[in-house]
Design an enzyme around this catalytic site. Structure first.
Site, short mmCIF file in Angstrom:
data_model
loop_
_atom_site.label_atom_id
_atom_site.label_comp_id
_atom_site.label_asym_id
_atom_site.label_seq_id
_atom_site.Cartn_x
_atom_site.Cartn_y
_atom_site.Cartn_z
N CYS A 1 77.87 62.55 53.72
CA CYS A 1 78.08 61.14 54.07
C CYS A 1 77.05 60.84 55.14
O CYS A 1 77.19 61.27 56.28
CB CYS A 1 79.49 60.89 54.60
SG CYS A 1 79.70 59.17 55.12
N CYS B 1 78.53 58.25 58.07
CA CYS B 1 79.49 58.74 59.07
C CYS B 1 80.04 60.07 58.60
O CYS B 1 79.32 61.05 58.58
CB CYS B 1 80.58 57.72 59.33
SG CYS B 1 81.32 56.98 57.87
N SER B 2 81.30 60.12 58.22
CA SER B 2 81.83 61.39 57.76
C SER B 2 82.91 61.16 56.71
O SER B 2 83.94 61.82 56.72
CB SER B 2 82.39 62.20 58.94
OG SER B 2 83.29 61.40 59.67
N CYS B 3 82.68 60.22 55.80
CA CYS B 3 83.62 60.01 54.70
C CYS B 3 83.75 61.31 53.91
O CYS B 3 82.75 61.98 53.64
CB CYS B 3 83.11 58.91 53.77
SG CYS B 3 83.07 57.30 54.57
#
Lengths: 87, 207
Positions: free
Chosen positions: B111, B114-116
């Site tokens: 991702c 961000c950090s999906c």
């Protein structure tokens, strides 16, 4: 924390993604993404203010109170907000 | 915020919070006072994701896809529904897509924004998944990143990188290791590591 607030219906996941995206893409942010956590905190603060959950002054006052509490807490003890001498 | 995090930053000086640490504590305080969070609930959520949800759910999905061609077909066509049929539904209403490794193509998930992450099937993302180095380099130099994870793929194998979003999360379906014919779904699931479902490992690889 963010997931929990979402589940409580404080904001939708898209609102969160948008708020975070705005912060990440603001001018002056580090290119390597090393300030990602700053973005996250700014996005969450902004969203809570926008949603009327908290106002910016309250958050800032609490932030300063926590800093005073930290400095007033002897090392090795748990930092509690009550330790703020001005509180 | 975990206690560890605070300790990391406190060093051996007087207690002091950076603006950012104090801001996080302030947010926690506001939300607790409003009754929107209770610290115990946050711990319970983290615990659930670490132990109950975790990558075992994803391993179940993969093992079932290896054992049941109809399920594999469904997973290819409509991963959100196929995965939900096993009881693993996303918390944020996101859609799932399963990307299948083949002898020609290896899949890698990142991702970049961000950090999906596909929480419902993999639990909490590992720290490196959220790190800026992985998020940028997985796109620029996927082969180099995989080598750092100890995975060297043949030059002829294509690497496809999938960039997750808030709406769409990816689950890599690794190839079934050789010599596993006749194994039960349960035994197969044990061969499926978290990293093999992100694409930084293959199934059956020693961690």
């Amino acid at each position: 924390m963010t997931v929990h607030l979402h589940e409580k219906g404080v904001f939708t996941w898209n609102e969160w993604a948008e708020a975070l995206s705005v912060e990440v893409h603001k001018p002056g942010r580090a290119e390597d993404g090393s300030d990602y956590f700053d973005c996250w905190v700014a996005a969450l603060s902004g969203l809570l203010v926008a949603k009327g959950v908290a106002d910016a002054d309250t958050i800032l006052a609490l932030q300063q109170s926590w800093q005073r509490a930290a400095e007033a807490t002897p090392h090795g003890q748990r930092i509690l907000l009550e330790n703020d001498p001005l509180r | 915020m975990s206690e560890d995090h605070h300790h990391d930053h406190q060093h051996h000086h007087d207690n002091r919070y950076s603006d950012m640490q104090a801001r996080v504590r302030a947010l926690e305080t506001v939300l607790t006072e409003k009754g929107l969070i209770d610290p115990g609930a946050i711990d319970a959520i983290v615990e659930t994701y670490e132990t109950k949800i975790g990558p075992r759910n994803g391993a179940h999905v993969v093992a079932k896809a290896w054992s049941d061609p109809d399920f594999a077909e469904w997973l290819k066509r409509d991963a959100t529904a196929a995965i939900a049929s096993l009881g693993y539904a996303g918390r944020q209403g996101e859609h799932m897509r399963a990307v299948f490794n083949t002898p020609d193509t290896h899949n890698l998930v990142v991702c970049t924004l961000c950090s999906c992450y596909p929480w419902s099937v993999l639990g909490l993302p590992p720290v490196w998944y959220k790190a800026p180095a992985y998020r940028s380099r997985a796109v620029i130099d996927p082969r180099g990143v995989l080598a750092e994870f100890g995975l060297t793929l043949p030059e002829t194998r294509k690497i496809r990188v999938w960039d997750s979003t808030a709406e769409l999360r990816y689950l890599v379906i690794p190839e079934r290791p050789e010599g596993t014919d006749g194994m039960s779904e349960e035994a197969l699931a044990k061969l499926v590591s978290r990293d093999s479902m992100i694409g930084t490992a293959i199934a059956g690889m020693q961690p």
